[in-house]
Design a protein around this motif. Sequence first.
Motif, PDB file in Angstrom:
ATOM      1  N   GLN A  21       0.826  -1.205   0.000  1.00  0.00           N
ATOM      2  CA  GLN A  21       0.000   0.000   0.000  1.00  0.00           C
ATOM      3  C   GLN A  21       0.865   1.262   0.000  1.00  0.00           C
ATOM      4  OE1 GLN A  21      -3.024  -0.584   3.198  1.00  0.00           O
ATOM      5  NE2 GLN A  21      -4.454  -0.609   1.492  1.00  0.00           N
ATOM      6  N   HIS A 146      -4.139   5.780  -0.032  1.00  0.00           N
ATOM      7  CA  HIS A 146      -4.455   4.353   0.056  1.00  0.00           C
ATOM      8  C   HIS A 146      -3.471   3.658   1.006  1.00  0.00           C
ATOM      9  CE1 HIS A 146      -7.371   4.428  -3.309  1.00  0.00           C
ATOM     10  NE2 HIS A 146      -6.615   5.438  -3.712  1.00  0.00           N
ATOM     11  N   GLU A 147      -2.897   4.428   1.910  1.00  0.00           N
ATOM     12  CA  GLU A 147      -1.850   3.902   2.796  1.00  0.00           C
ATOM     13  C   GLU A 147      -2.311   3.855   4.245  1.00  0.00           C
ATOM     14  OE1 GLU A 147       1.736   6.076   2.288  1.00  0.00           O
ATOM     15  OE2 GLU A 147       1.566   6.153   0.123  1.00  0.00           O
TER      16      GLU A 147
END
Length: 325
Positions: A21, A146-147
Amino acid sequence: MPVDMYAHLDSTDRRIVAALQVNGRASWTDIAQLTGVSVNTVARRGQQLFAAGLVRVAAVFLGSTNMLITRINCAPGTQLSAAQALAAIPEVRFVALVTGAYDLVAEVVVPKDAGLHSVLLNGVQAIPGVRGSVADLELHVYKSTHEWSRHLLPDASQLGPPPTVHDCAPDHIDTVGEQIVDVLREDGRASFQAVSARLGVSESTVRRRFEALHSTGCVQVITLVPAAALGFEAEVLFWVSVAPARLDGVARELAKLPGVRYVAATLGQQSLMCEVILPTHDDLFQFTTHTLAGIEGILSWTANVELLTVKRGFVVTPWAARHLG
């Protein structure tokens, strides 16, 4: 054999996914060094996660476009088929089944040559089962990452800093760049050599074009995984009403929080839309009673729990594709 999206992965798998990610194109060697696991184990586990349809890496173009955040009511029993129809529309960036007063939430791109009425009346409202919708114009994105699993890693700094939000103008990408992104949307870990062979352009051109788009923020490489698989219980969309003079300040305070994945200002009854992913429902309770309650300027909020994320970043999630059959 497909992995159930609600099956918790072990600590090794979680660290591998968290590293992907942070950087979906990181080599297995780099991920092995970060996670403290052998290269062979990391490669084998990673390939198993991809084959099981639990994880997908994809490149997405972050163009500067008008976006409608749309909340949709469906006739009973039509929610999944309506979500599937929405996800099949190329201009739809995000679709989720949710709890609350609405059945679906979607983000829909408004093409430059189309009016808002055509997107709603000819697109969303024309889908069988859709009974009504409320659409808010997205005015500004403060955070999009998206981390959210980064904290599972001991030190993610070696894989790069979190990306900054960037509005990429259409003239920043040409036809070749679009073709490169299209190939990498299917497989975000495809080698530049494989992309070169498919498109019939040199490997150096592919590498140079992609790295330029990625470094400027026009293209992101995202790693999709269901939050439940990493042990996260709470995946919630908040609709926050804010005093006008405090909108920018509240949005920036929310954007600093690690559990907040997405923050956008909207033109509607609520000033902000905020997506939150947290480990436990106790954390969610703390977020509502302390975090939101402690930020000056927040007047009220409503929320929807995400039941099934069908599409994110213009990519249909592999686990939802199995549910939609």
